[in-house]
Design a protein around this motif. Sequence first.
Motif, PDB file in Angstrom:
ATOM      1  N   TRP A  25       0.810  -1.218   0.000  1.00  0.00           N
ATOM      2  CA  TRP A  25       0.000   0.000   0.000  1.00  0.00           C
ATOM      3  C   TRP A  25       0.840   1.262   0.000  1.00  0.00           C
ATOM      4  O   TRP A  25       0.348   2.342  -0.376  1.00  0.00           O
ATOM      5  N   TYR A  30      -2.165   5.765  -2.922  1.00  0.00           N
ATOM      6  CA  TYR A  30      -3.574   5.504  -2.637  1.00  0.00           C
ATOM      7  C   TYR A  30      -4.382   6.774  -2.365  1.00  0.00           C
ATOM      8  O   TYR A  30      -5.555   6.842  -2.747  1.00  0.00           O
ATOM      9  N   GLY A  63      -6.700   4.170   5.653  1.00  0.00           N
ATOM     10  CA  GLY A  63      -5.970   4.797   4.567  1.00  0.00           C
ATOM     11  C   GLY A  63      -5.705   6.260   4.871  1.00  0.00           C
ATOM     12  O   GLY A  63      -5.238   6.625   5.949  1.00  0.00           O
ATOM     13  N   TYR A 229      -2.147   2.306  -7.563  1.00  0.00           N
ATOM     14  CA  TYR A 229      -2.840   1.313  -6.742  1.00  0.00           C
ATOM     15  C   TYR A 229      -1.900   0.183  -6.366  1.00  0.00           C
ATOM     16  O   TYR A 229      -1.418  -0.558  -7.226  1.00  0.00           O
TER      17      TYR A 229
END
Length: 279
Positions: A25, A30, A63, A229
């Motif tokens: 991630w 993101y 996130g 991504y």
Amino acid sequence: MSVIEPRTVPAELLDTVRATHRAVWESGDYPAVADQVIPSLGAVLVEACDVGPGDRVLDVGAGSGNASIPAALAGADVVASDLSGELLEAGRRRAEEQGAVLRWEPADAHGLPFDDGAFDVTMSCVGVMFAPFHQLAAAELARVTRPGGTIGNVAWTPDGFIGQMFATLKPYAPPPPPGALPPPLWGAEEHVRALLGDRVTDVRAEVRGLVVDRFDDGTMFRDFFKATYGPTIATYRSLGDDAARAAELDEALAALGDRALRDDGTMVWDYLLVRATRA
């Protein structure tokens, strides 16, 4: 497909998964996905959970704050938790820009560092679905929610666009860890009901569609997700120097995007919205 039980996940495997997922991630951008593609999704979850002033709220897999920040702006006392310190730092900056006050704490959905029943609302917006040991994560969502509190979740459906994207990536991606389950299963109502089991009552589940107007064609979608991504980036990296396989994946992702585009230039990405009451 069987669901792995919490007691069967070795600590060493969890440590490896944490490190791997954090790297995945943090490999992309993101926050760009959250801001440019799915900006409204977190607010949908906050509204569905009826978050209001004074509520103690935990956002799992937060996130950069897609749901945490709207919850804080609604007057709640919010903790945003995520494996990635980089994403939490991006969320802090976004919250400051919007005048939202909340706490940002590193945490793994498989073992949340919070007391039993600490929150009135525990929610996750396309976050907890990526914790590969579903039963363990579901048990944690329930554990930290007070009796009578709310558990809310948004997850991409297996048959929707993002579910199809993961199906497209799968033949090219590294094998998952032993016992891991696919993320889009969190978008299947029967699976989620089985995960939460008798820990909850009054389960309400609804498939909705998110209208996405960010992409002109499949190539634009593919290139954006290759650049931002994490799971897509990790899949391409796993191919190494195999240019032929990379070209196959390029073609497959672009074709997927082209098929999804409607005449008005938008896509609709299906997700499952679940709200349940902690028993």
